[in-house]
Design a protein around this motif. Structure first.
Motif, PDB file in Angstrom:
ATOM      1  N   PRO A   1       8.145  11.743   0.044  1.00 46.19           N
ATOM      2  CA  PRO A   1       7.274  12.787  -0.038  1.00 46.19           C
ATOM      3  C   PRO A   1       5.883  12.587   0.109  1.00 46.19           C
ATOM      4  O   PRO A   1       5.139  13.331   0.610  1.00 46.19           O
ATOM      5  N   SER A   2       5.379  11.652  -0.414  1.00 49.22           N
ATOM      6  CA  SER A   2       3.991  11.207  -0.305  1.00 49.22           C
ATOM      7  C   SER A   2       3.562  10.291   0.818  1.00 49.22           C
ATOM      8  O   SER A   2       2.535  10.029   1.038  1.00 49.22           O
ATOM      9  N   ALA A   3       4.497  10.142   1.661  1.00 51.71           N
ATOM     10  CA  ALA A   3       4.211   9.395   2.803  1.00 51.71           C
ATOM     11  C   ALA A   3       3.346   9.972   3.901  1.00 51.71           C
ATOM     12  O   ALA A   3       3.403  11.165   4.287  1.00 51.71           O
ATOM     13  N   GLU A   4       2.182   9.128   4.454  1.00 54.46           N
ATOM     14  CA  GLU A   4       1.788   9.559   5.599  1.00 54.46           C
ATOM     15  C   GLU A   4       2.247   9.127   7.035  1.00 54.46           C
ATOM     16  O   GLU A   4       2.463   7.864   7.201  1.00 54.46           O
ATOM     17  N   VAL A   5       2.420   9.991   7.945  1.00 55.00           N
ATOM     18  CA  VAL A   5       3.234   9.551   8.960  1.00 55.00           C
ATOM     19  C   VAL A   5       2.743  10.064  10.173  1.00 55.00           C
ATOM     20  O   VAL A   5       2.092  11.013  10.403  1.00 55.00           O
ATOM     21  N   THR A   6       2.619   9.202  11.339  1.00 57.21           N
ATOM     22  CA  THR A   6       2.333   9.354  12.721  1.00 57.21           C
ATOM     23  C   THR A   6       3.494   9.325  13.418  1.00 57.21           C
ATOM     24  O   THR A   6       4.072   8.143  13.221  1.00 57.21           O
ATOM     25  N   TRP A   7       3.651  10.290  14.332  1.00 52.36           N
ATOM     26  CA  TRP A   7       4.962  10.351  15.339  1.00 52.36           C
ATOM     27  C   TRP A   7       4.279  10.286  16.660  1.00 52.36           C
ATOM     28  O   TRP A   7       3.580  11.210  17.317  1.00 52.36           O
ATOM     29  N   GLN A   8       4.881   9.415  17.487  1.00 49.46           N
ATOM     30  CA  GLN A   8       4.609   9.453  19.086  1.00 49.46           C
ATOM     31  C   GLN A   8       5.822   9.727  19.478  1.00 49.46           C
ATOM     32  O   GLN A   8       6.888   8.718  19.547  1.00 49.46           O
TER      33      GLN A   8
ATOM     34  N   GLY B   1       8.049  -1.592   3.080  1.00 49.72           N
ATOM     35  CA  GLY B   1       6.912  -2.419   3.725  1.00 49.72           C
ATOM     36  C   GLY B   1       7.469  -3.032   4.937  1.00 49.72           C
ATOM     37  O   GLY B   1       8.320  -3.838   4.908  1.00 49.72           O
ATOM     38  N   THR B   2       6.622  -2.592   6.063  1.00 55.71           N
ATOM     39  CA  THR B   2       6.541  -3.540   7.386  1.00 55.71           C
ATOM     40  C   THR B   2       6.432  -4.950   6.989  1.00 55.71           C
ATOM     41  O   THR B   2       5.558  -5.441   6.311  1.00 55.71           O
ATOM     42  N   LEU B   3       7.247  -5.698   7.712  1.00 57.90           N
ATOM     43  CA  LEU B   3       7.039  -7.260   7.586  1.00 57.90           C
ATOM     44  C   LEU B   3       5.847  -7.434   8.674  1.00 57.90           C
ATOM     45  O   LEU B   3       6.075  -7.269   9.858  1.00 57.90           O
ATOM     46  N   VAL B   4       4.748  -8.123   8.079  1.00 55.48           N
ATOM     47  CA  VAL B   4       3.479  -8.281   8.687  1.00 55.48           C
ATOM     48  C   VAL B   4       3.503  -9.861   9.232  1.00 55.48           C
ATOM     49  O   VAL B   4       3.497 -10.585   7.850  1.00 55.48           O
ATOM     50  N   LEU B   5       3.221 -10.416  10.135  1.00 61.83           N
ATOM     51  CA  LEU B   5       3.121 -11.802  10.395  1.00 61.83           C
ATOM     52  C   LEU B   5       1.726 -12.141   9.934  1.00 61.83           C
ATOM     53  O   LEU B   5       0.771 -11.559  10.251  1.00 61.83           O
TER      54      LEU B   5
ATOM     55  N   GLY C   1       0.829  -1.258  -0.094  1.00 63.41           N
ATOM     56  CA  GLY C   1      -0.102  -0.038   0.131  1.00 63.41           C
ATOM     57  C   GLY C   1       0.895   1.491   0.123  1.00 63.41           C
ATOM     58  O   GLY C   1       1.878   1.117   0.169  1.00 63.41           O
ATOM     59  N   PRO C   2       0.353   2.340  -0.254  1.00 61.79           N
ATOM     60  CA  PRO C   2       1.047   3.704  -0.113  1.00 61.79           C
ATOM     61  C   PRO C   2       1.827   3.788   1.336  1.00 61.79           C
ATOM     62  O   PRO C   2       1.213   3.208   2.162  1.00 61.79           O
ATOM     63  N   PRO C   3       2.638   4.485   1.203  1.00 68.82           N
ATOM     64  CA  PRO C   3       3.599   4.753   2.727  1.00 68.82           C
ATOM     65  C   PRO C   3       2.838   5.115   3.633  1.00 68.82           C
ATOM     66  O   PRO C   3       2.374   6.237   3.607  1.00 68.82           O
ATOM     67  N   ARG C   4       2.497   4.627   4.704  1.00 64.96           N
ATOM     68  CA  ARG C   4       1.821   5.025   5.900  1.00 64.96           C
ATOM     69  C   ARG C   4       2.789   4.613   7.065  1.00 64.96           C
ATOM     70  O   ARG C   4       2.896   3.384   7.609  1.00 64.96           O
ATOM     71  N   ILE C   5       3.535   5.450   7.721  1.00 64.54           N
ATOM     72  CA  ILE C   5       4.622   5.077   8.572  1.00 64.54           C
ATOM     73  C   ILE C   5       4.200   5.507   9.774  1.00 64.54           C
ATOM     74  O   ILE C   5       3.450   6.651  10.143  1.00 64.54           O
TER      75      ILE C   5
END
Length: 325
Positions: free
Chosen positions: A201-208, A305-309, A172-176
């Motif tokens: 540049p196109s990434a949607e990012v959430t920072w904690q 892409g995050t590795l998702v089990l 999917g589109p970069p969602r970080i």
């Protein structure tokens, strides 16, 4: 032998700091099958209130690493808790709040036990060294090769980390999702700056961010998130970047996410010592995460892409990880 093993199926006073120490204590308490009327003692934040919502809990002021003034200030409160109600034992995974808790327990004749963090693969923490000076406290390492002298091996979260299925890539589109945990007062600007530098540049990012407050970041910025929100953000992300806090990594693995793990460094003032480097070495050996130093993070890490089990992975996890709340 006295204090040769941790108490099972008992009413416990369970004491820890917030963050990874609390996550570890939750797992340890499940292994020990602690009674439902056991009481939790920790600091209050979004993580602790969500994780402990349905449990008996007492919130005390946050005791920062090596903040011995606050540690001494909460000592009378532990005496009061232990006098007001009977507990079979006090069990703590640290950090500094363990010292007054175990001092109070031993002064009142209550069995006391300290479980060193699973991130301590080599050396002993400052808290571990201090509580080892309290007569009668049971001392436990989570790594059998480190059991010597008064230090014994009983429970181990590390054994759980190696039990995993072959991962798949989430598309999917970069969602970080970038999470720096809850450790105070240590900032981690180096990681934030590096992610900013390589962020697509196109990434949607959430920072904690915890205490790493910033006003120059794109996307959604949060200081802290609840456990439920953490889980949602992790599962929705195509890439998760986390500091090498064992608690954060455990929570991500429980969600089926294999993150990019970056250690804090003491030389940059990001933590009290370099035990996160030890954790990264172990994660690399076990093969449970993509481990990077700050300067090595690349755009590819964020868009690959995050590795998702698979969802079926939870059936193979030990019970202590399956039921992490």
């Amino acid at each position: 032998m006295r204090n040769s093993s941790l108490p099972r199926r008992s009413k416990l006073l369970l004491v820890s700091s917030i963050g990874g120490h609390l996550t570890e204590l939750l797992l340890v308490s499940k292994i020990l099958e602690a009674n439902a009327d056991s009481r939790w003692v920790t600091a209050e934040n979004d993580q602790s209130t969500s994780l402990l919502a349905d449990r008996p809990v007492t919130y005390l002021p946050y005791v920062a690493p090596r903040d011995w003034r606050t540690a001494l200030r909460v000592l009378p409160q532990f005496h009061r808790l232990l006098r007001e109600e009977h507990y079979d034992a006090v069990v703590s995974t640290g950090a500094a709040v363990a010292v007054p808790a175990l001092l109070a327990a031993r002064s009142l004749g209550v069995p006391a036990h300290y479980v060193e963090s699973v991130s301590r693969f080599h050396g002993t923490s400052m808290t571990g060294r201090l509580v080892s000076g309290i007569p009668g406290v049971g001392l436990y390492t989570q790594h059998p090769e480190r059991a010597q002298g008064r230090w014994r091996h009983d429970v181990s979260i590390a054994d759980s980390l190696a039990r995993r299925s072959a991962p798949r890539r989430k598309q999917g589109p970069p969602r970080i999702f970038v999470t720096l945990g809850t450790i105070r007062p240590y900032r981690f600007d180096a990681l934030v700056d590096r992610v900013l530098k390589v962020l697509p540049p196109s990434a949607e990012v959430t920072w904690q961010l915890g205490v790493t407050a910033r006003n120059d970041l794109p996307g959604t910025v949060r200081d802290y998130v609840t456990n439920a929100e953490f889980s949602r953000l992790a599962r929705e992300a195509t890439a998760v970047v986390t500091h090498a806090g064992v608690g954060s990594v455990l929570q991500l693995l429980e969600q089926g996410v294999e993150p990019v793990v970056v250690p804090r460094r003491a030389a940059r003032g990001e933590h009290v010592d370099d035990h996160q480097m030890e954790a990264v070495d172990a994660f690399t050996r076990i093969g449970i995460a993509t481990c990077r130093q700050v300067e090595d993070i690349s755009t590819r890490d964020l868009v690959g892409g995050t590795l998702v089990l698979p969802q079926s992975r939870t059936a193979t996890l030990p019970a202590d990880l399956q039921h992490l709340a």
